[in-house]
Design a protein around this motif. Structure first.
Motif, PDB file in Angstrom:
ATOM      1  N   GLY A 157       9.557  22.240  17.706  1.00  0.00           N
ATOM      2  CA  GLY A 157      10.894  22.668  17.343  1.00  0.00           C
ATOM      3  C   GLY A 157      11.149  22.471  15.862  1.00  0.00           C
ATOM      4  N   THR A 158      11.706  23.498  15.206  1.00  0.00           N
ATOM      5  CA  THR A 158      11.818  23.475  13.749  1.00  0.00           C
ATOM      6  C   THR A 158      13.189  23.956  13.292  1.00  0.00           C
ATOM      7  N   ARG A 159      13.907  23.056  12.637  1.00  0.00           N
ATOM      8  CA  ARG A 159      15.139  23.425  11.944  1.00  0.00           C
ATOM      9  C   ARG A 159      14.813  23.600  10.460  1.00  0.00           C
ATOM     10  N   TYR A 160      15.578  24.424   9.761  1.00  0.00           N
ATOM     11  CA  TYR A 160      15.467  24.629   8.309  1.00  0.00           C
ATOM     12  C   TYR A 160      14.110  25.175   7.842  1.00  0.00           C
ATOM     13  N   PRO A 161      13.434  26.049   8.573  1.00  0.00           N
ATOM     14  CA  PRO A 161      12.171  26.586   8.045  1.00  0.00           C
ATOM     15  C   PRO A 161      12.438  27.504   6.851  1.00  0.00           C
ATOM     16  N   GLN A 162      11.600  27.421   5.816  1.00  0.00           N
ATOM     17  CA  GLN A 162      11.721  28.321   4.669  1.00  0.00           C
ATOM     18  C   GLN A 162      10.814  29.537   4.902  1.00  0.00           C
ATOM     19  N   THR A 163      11.324  30.721   4.580  1.00  0.00           N
ATOM     20  CA  THR A 163      10.558  31.955   4.768  1.00  0.00           C
ATOM     21  C   THR A 163      10.563  32.767   3.482  1.00  0.00           C
ATOM     22  N   SER A 164       9.394  33.269   3.096  1.00  0.00           N
ATOM     23  CA  SER A 164       9.285  34.093   1.890  1.00  0.00           C
ATOM     24  C   SER A 164       8.386  35.293   2.159  1.00  0.00           C
ATOM     25  N   ILE A 165       8.887  36.488   1.821  1.00  0.00           N
ATOM     26  CA  ILE A 165       8.091  37.708   1.917  1.00  0.00           C
ATOM     27  C   ILE A 165       7.076  37.719   0.778  1.00  0.00           C
ATOM     28  N   LEU A 166       5.827  38.033   1.095  1.00  0.00           N
ATOM     29  CA  LEU A 166       4.779  38.131   0.088  1.00  0.00           C
ATOM     30  C   LEU A 166       4.433  39.598  -0.171  1.00  0.00           C
ATOM     31  N   PRO A 167       3.853  39.901  -1.321  1.00  0.00           N
ATOM     32  CA  PRO A 167       3.601  41.304  -1.673  1.00  0.00           C
ATOM     33  C   PRO A 167       2.531  41.985  -0.829  1.00  0.00           C
ATOM     34  N   ASP A 168       1.776  41.233  -0.011  1.00  0.00           N
ATOM     35  CA  ASP A 168       0.809  41.870   0.891  1.00  0.00           C
ATOM     36  C   ASP A 168       1.418  42.138   2.265  1.00  0.00           C
ATOM     37  N   TYR A 223      17.444  20.166   5.052  1.00  0.00           N
ATOM     38  CA  TYR A 223      18.733  20.735   4.643  1.00  0.00           C
ATOM     39  C   TYR A 223      18.765  21.003   3.129  1.00  0.00           C
ATOM     40  N   HIS A 224      19.315  22.155   2.738  1.00  0.00           N
ATOM     41  CA  HIS A 224      19.454  22.556   1.332  1.00  0.00           C
ATOM     42  C   HIS A 224      18.120  22.827   0.637  1.00  0.00           C
ATOM     43  N   ALA A 225      17.049  23.038   1.397  1.00  0.00           N
ATOM     44  CA  ALA A 225      15.777  23.422   0.788  1.00  0.00           C
ATOM     45  C   ALA A 225      15.712  24.938   0.632  1.00  0.00           C
ATOM     46  N   GLY A 226      14.763  25.398  -0.178  1.00  0.00           N
ATOM     47  CA  GLY A 226      14.592  26.835  -0.361  1.00  0.00           C
ATOM     48  C   GLY A 226      13.215  27.170  -0.875  1.00  0.00           C
ATOM     49  N   SER A 227      12.902  28.457  -0.872  1.00  0.00           N
ATOM     50  CA  SER A 227      11.639  28.931  -1.416  1.00  0.00           C
ATOM     51  C   SER A 227      11.856  30.309  -2.013  1.00  0.00           C
ATOM     52  N   ILE A 228      11.135  30.613  -3.101  1.00  0.00           N
ATOM     53  CA  ILE A 228      11.258  31.926  -3.723  1.00  0.00           C
ATOM     54  C   ILE A 228       9.878  32.426  -4.158  1.00  0.00           C
ATOM     55  N   LEU A 229       9.699  33.727  -4.056  1.00  0.00           N
ATOM     56  CA  LEU A 229       8.476  34.374  -4.520  1.00  0.00           C
ATOM     57  C   LEU A 229       8.520  34.497  -6.037  1.00  0.00           C
ATOM     58  N   LEU A 230       7.426  34.100  -6.686  1.00  0.00           N
ATOM     59  CA  LEU A 230       7.318  34.205  -8.137  1.00  0.00           C
ATOM     60  C   LEU A 230       6.625  35.519  -8.524  1.00  0.00           C
ATOM     61  N   PRO A 231       6.833  36.015  -9.749  1.00  0.00           N
ATOM     62  CA  PRO A 231       6.240  37.294 -10.157  1.00  0.00           C
ATOM     63  C   PRO A 231       4.712  37.306 -10.179  1.00  0.00           C
ATOM     64  N   ASP A 232       4.083  36.134 -10.188  1.00  0.00           N
ATOM     65  CA  ASP A 232       2.617  36.111 -10.175  1.00  0.00           C
ATOM     66  C   ASP A 232       2.047  36.047  -8.759  1.00  0.00           C
ATOM     67  N   GLY A 233       2.927  36.136  -7.734  1.00  0.00           N
ATOM     68  CA  GLY A 233       2.479  36.147  -6.355  1.00  0.00           C
ATOM     69  C   GLY A 233       2.443  34.798  -5.679  1.00  0.00           C
ATOM     70  N   ARG A 234       2.745  33.716  -6.422  1.00  0.00           N
ATOM     71  CA  ARG A 234       2.841  32.397  -5.822  1.00  0.00           C
ATOM     72  C   ARG A 234       4.261  32.183  -5.282  1.00  0.00           C
ATOM     73  N   VAL A 235       4.485  31.062  -4.595  1.00  0.00           N
ATOM     74  CA  VAL A 235       5.792  30.751  -4.022  1.00  0.00           C
ATOM     75  C   VAL A 235       6.207  29.355  -4.462  1.00  0.00           C
ATOM     76  N   MET A 236       7.446  29.222  -4.904  1.00  0.00           N
ATOM     77  CA  MET A 236       7.983  27.926  -5.319  1.00  0.00           C
ATOM     78  C   MET A 236       8.884  27.364  -4.225  1.00  0.00           C
TER      79      MET A 236
END
Length: 264
Positions: free
Chosen positions: A64-75, A120-133
């Motif tokens: 069971g997982t609360r607060y999962p971070q999800t990021s779309i990747l370019p592939d 709580y209050h976490a996040g993730s973002i796709l970077l322009p070089d294809g990595r994720v922060m």
């Protein structure tokens, strides 16, 4: 209809599966309302282009997982990482796992795990070089027994997807900084002949688990010599005005570094 664990939607994550034209959404995990100890292993998928849209279950998470971070990747894969079993990581319940979701096969595969717990209050973002922060997290307590108050997480992690460990990646340069909906734009690429897809990915606006702005729009394209010409869809609801990252992928699924393009 069809939504599993409907009483555990708080702290779930929702992501529009790529490409955005398909109008399919993935809902990941979640928990009970407020300080509930309930959490869900479910993922759910809905196709809004279906005659009678309804949710169906996708692959399950390990726990069971609360607060999962999800990021779309370019592939066109989706990175799902982190979260916690309990409310705001209570009881030292952060989950140090990451996986890639493949919309084409409806499957997960485990990838390199995060080193820092995120809830709580976490996040993730796709970077322009294809990595994720990855950033943030506001745990309720600082110990498993719940005797010390938590502290806001200040460490940042960078995830490098498997596609960046290949020998080479396609180049993309030049081209205009702005393009109108329905119009075309030409960019330079030494690897134009190997390009198989082009994507406009909206930059992130992430808060409270959900990235409310991310979407990946498939572009029609043609390749000739050392140039790639992409065409932006006319639909204003699909491609809102503003800045996007333009990626092209080669025949191995390896993305270029992004070119910033403003859609008018």
């Amino acid at each position: 209809p069809g939504l599993s664990d409907a009483n555990m939607m708080e702290t779930s994550a929702t992501v529009p599966l790529p490409p955005a034209q398909d109008q399919r959404y993935l809902v990941v995990g979640g928990g009970g309302v407020g300080e509930s100890r309930l959490s869900s292993r479910r993922t759910r998928i809905v196709d809004l282009k279906a005659r009678d849209p309804r949710f169906t279950d996708g692959p399950s998470l390990d726990e069971g997982t609360r607060y999962p971070q999800t990021s779309i990747l370019p592939d066109d894969s989706v990175l799902v990482s982190g979260g916690s079993r309990d409310y705001r990581g209570r009881g030292d319940s952060d989950i140090l796992q990451a996986r890639l979701y493949d919309p084409g096969t409806d499957t997960f595969r485990r990838v390199a795990d995060p080193l820092v717990g995120r809830d709580y209050h976490a996040g993730s973002i796709l970077l322009p070089d294809g990595r994720v922060m990855f950033f943030g997290s506001d745990p309720l307590y600082g110990d498993k027994a719940g005797t010390r108050p938590g502290a806001f997480e200040q460490r940042i992690e960078i995830y490098t997807p498997p596609y960046l460990y290949r020998d080479s990646r396609p180049s993309l340069s030049g081209g205009p900084r702005t393009v109108a909906r329905g119009a075309s734009a030409t960019f330079t690429s030494r690897h134009a002949a190997s390009i198989r897809k082009a994507r406009l990915i909206r930059p992130s606006a992430s808060t409270h688990v959900t990235d409310v702005d991310q979407r990946s729009v498939a572009l029609d394209f043609t390749a000739s010599g050392d140039t790639v010409t992409v065409t932006v869809p006319k639909n204003r609801n699909l491609v809102r005005s503003g800045w996007y990252m333009l990626f092209v992928d080669d025949d191995r699924g390896t993305p270029s570094k992004a070119r910033w393009v403003k859609v008018l």
